[in-house]
Scaffold this active site. Structure first.
Site: not given
Ligand SMILES: *[C@@H]1O[C@H](CO)[C@@H](O)[C@H](O)[C@H]1NC(C)=O
Ligand SMILES: *[C@@H]1O[C@H](CO)[C@@H](O)[C@H](O)[C@H]1NC(C)=O
Ligand SMILES: *[C@@H]1O[C@H](CO)[C@@H](O)[C@H](O)[C@H]1NC(C)=O
Ligand SMILES: *[C@@H]1O[C@H](CO)[C@@H](O)[C@H](O)[C@H]1NC(C)=O
Ligand SMILES: *[C@@H]1O[C@H](CO)[C@@H](O)[C@H](O)[C@H]1NC(C)=O
Ligand SMILES: *[C@@H]1O[C@H](CO)[C@@H](O)[C@H](O)[C@H]1NC(C)=O
Length: 402
Positions: A43, A355, A358
């Site tokens: 991610s 968040d 991240h």
């Protein structure tokens, strides 16, 4: 000024622009700049594969993952792109720096969405991808709910593309001017172990296996003709709201008084990184002609936690911008960013974490700047061509307040 002279001016400035642009591309090739980027990872590097492949990976699931919805993407793209951030991520800033288009995802290349322009590079990264295969973890009772796509799956996608990629020239010829960004990998391996209740000892036992897997993949890429490869280490996992919340009841001695980060977890990331550096040294000896760069993501972001205000961040540096948790970290395991009960901060650029797991675009921009302009890649990344891009899009991007 009458309209005809204004048209003429426009035409002249257009030809001038075209001249400059052609000159730039000639210079770029002549000066050894990268002309394509191939990326692998999770991610931290995925620019849309996971969200777009989701219905293939999980035909039974109705709802797309949160990265497919606002507020993800709100800052720069103004719509969700599948990136786990409010805007651009490190790989985007690297592409901009070299004057390249944002690296197309493997998904878009396979579905011809980017006009089959994979000669400019491909991003194979997928949210949640571990370095070791998912089956390895399932055998050990560690469950992978994110997806079944691992580092090796991404490598196999790359290998399947080679016949069409190295069609006009040989692979080594093509890769001479390509930058490969390989990772970071490992964060999901360790994260799943920790979050499924495994001890530090059990996580420590994974490290040599993860490092060996990364090393073998780097070795294999070089054997396939890759020349310039950047291998990032882990970020500061002891400073992110998700881990700080999970281990919130920790003893005061577990925290770094200067930053509030969890010492033992950052120490764990550092140990992984030290072993990775040693592994890369071993591969350099075997392949002296390859340029193997270690990207020190850890220190590139740690300096921000040490002096957040100096880098433009305000408020509590360990608190996420988007969440439903409130102080001190704004992280709630049952209501994550994007869920109905969550709120988004007014100015994401003032926050390090987007968040809870991240970073914000603002943070990724600073990390990328540290990699490209130094001192966080070893050996330094090739900037013999950057005088060109310094005056163009990149400089604007770095000063933009968006
Ligand atoms: C940078 O590019 C120049 C020009 O092509 C080349 O000679 C040099 O080896 C490259 N250095 C690195 C570290 O990639
Ligand atoms: C992942 O799961 C999907 C759906 O079950 C399957 O089609 C795909 O082949 C699997 N991929 C890998 C790499 O195991
Ligand atoms: C993508 O392009 C290739 C070659 O032009 C073609 O064979 C293929 O059918 C196209 N795929 C889609 C999904 O359009
Ligand atoms: C290589 O390129 C040629 C011309 O574009 C094309 O006809 C051929 O199918 C390609 N070969 C492969 C293996 O993609
Ligand atoms: C850091 O990791 C090393 C190696 O595992 C260990 O010996 C040391 O005790 C750790 N230090 C802290 C503060 O956790
Ligand atoms: C976390 O979110 C859930 C669901 O919205 C809520 O019931 C709970 O009170 C929240 N916990 C905290 C500590 O804010």
């Amino acid at each position: 000024m009458d309209s005809s002279s204004s048209v003429m001016m426009k035409t002249t400035s257009l030809s001038f622009t075209i001249l400059i642009l052609s000159l730039i591309s000639v210079l770029r090739i002549a000066s050894g700049c990268y002309t394509s980027i191939f990326a692998f990872g999770d991610s931290l590097t995925d620019t849309g594969n996971y969200v777009n492949m989701f219905s293939q990976i999980f035909p039974e699931k109705q709802k797309l993952p949160r990265y497919a919805f606002l507020p993800y993407g709100e800052t720069y793209f103004h719509h969700p792109t599948g990136r786990a951030s409010d805007g651009r991520i490190i790989i985007d800033f690297i592409a901009e720096y070299y004057g390249l288009p944002l690296v197309p995802t493997y998904y878009s290349v396979m579905n011809n969405q980017s006009g089959s322009k994979f000669q400019a590079g491909v991003n194979f990264a997928v949210v949640g991808a571990p370095a070791l295969d998912v089956a390895f973890y399932e055998e050990r009772g560690i469950h992978y709910t994110t997806s079944n796509i691992s580092m090796r799956t991404q490598l196999s996608w790359f290998k399947e593309l080679l016949p069409s990629l190295c069609n006009s020239s040989s692979c080594p010829q093509i890769f001479k001017s390509s930058l490969i960004v390989f990772g970071p990998f490992g964060g999901n391996d360790y994260g799943h172990a920790f979050f499924q209740g495994r001890s530090l000892e059990e996580a420590n036992a994974l490290v040599p296996l993860v490092i060996h897997a990364i090393g073998s993949a780097v070795d294999e890429l070089i054997e396939l003709g890759v020349k310039n490869i950047m291998v990032p280490g882990l970020l500061t996992d002891g400073c992110i709201p998700i881990t700080l919340t999970k281990y919130e009841a920790s003893n005061i001695k577990d925290y770094d008084p200067a930053t509030g980060c969890l010492n033992w977890l950052n120490n764990f990331s550092k140990n992984h990184n030290e072993r990775l550096k040693a592994e890369l040294n071993r591969i350099r000896e075997k392949h002296p002609h390859a340029v193997i760069m270690y990207a020190n993501y850890f220190d590139a972001v740690m300096r921000i936690y040490r002096s957040p205000r100096q880098y433009g961040f305000r408020g509590r540096p360990l608190m996420a911008c988007c969440g439903a948790g409130g102080p001190p970290y704004n992280y709630n395991f049952t209501a994550v960013c994007g869920d109905p009960s969550t709120t988004v901060c007014a100015q994401p650029s003032l926050y390090i974490s987007w968040d809870g797991a991240h970073c914000t675009e603002a943070t990724y921009r600073i990390i990328a700047k540290g990699l490209l302009e130094g001192p966080y890649t070893t050996p330094p990344i090739n900037t013999s061509c950057t005088f060109i891009t310094k005056d163009s899009g990149y400089a604007l991007a770095m000063t933009s307040t968006e």
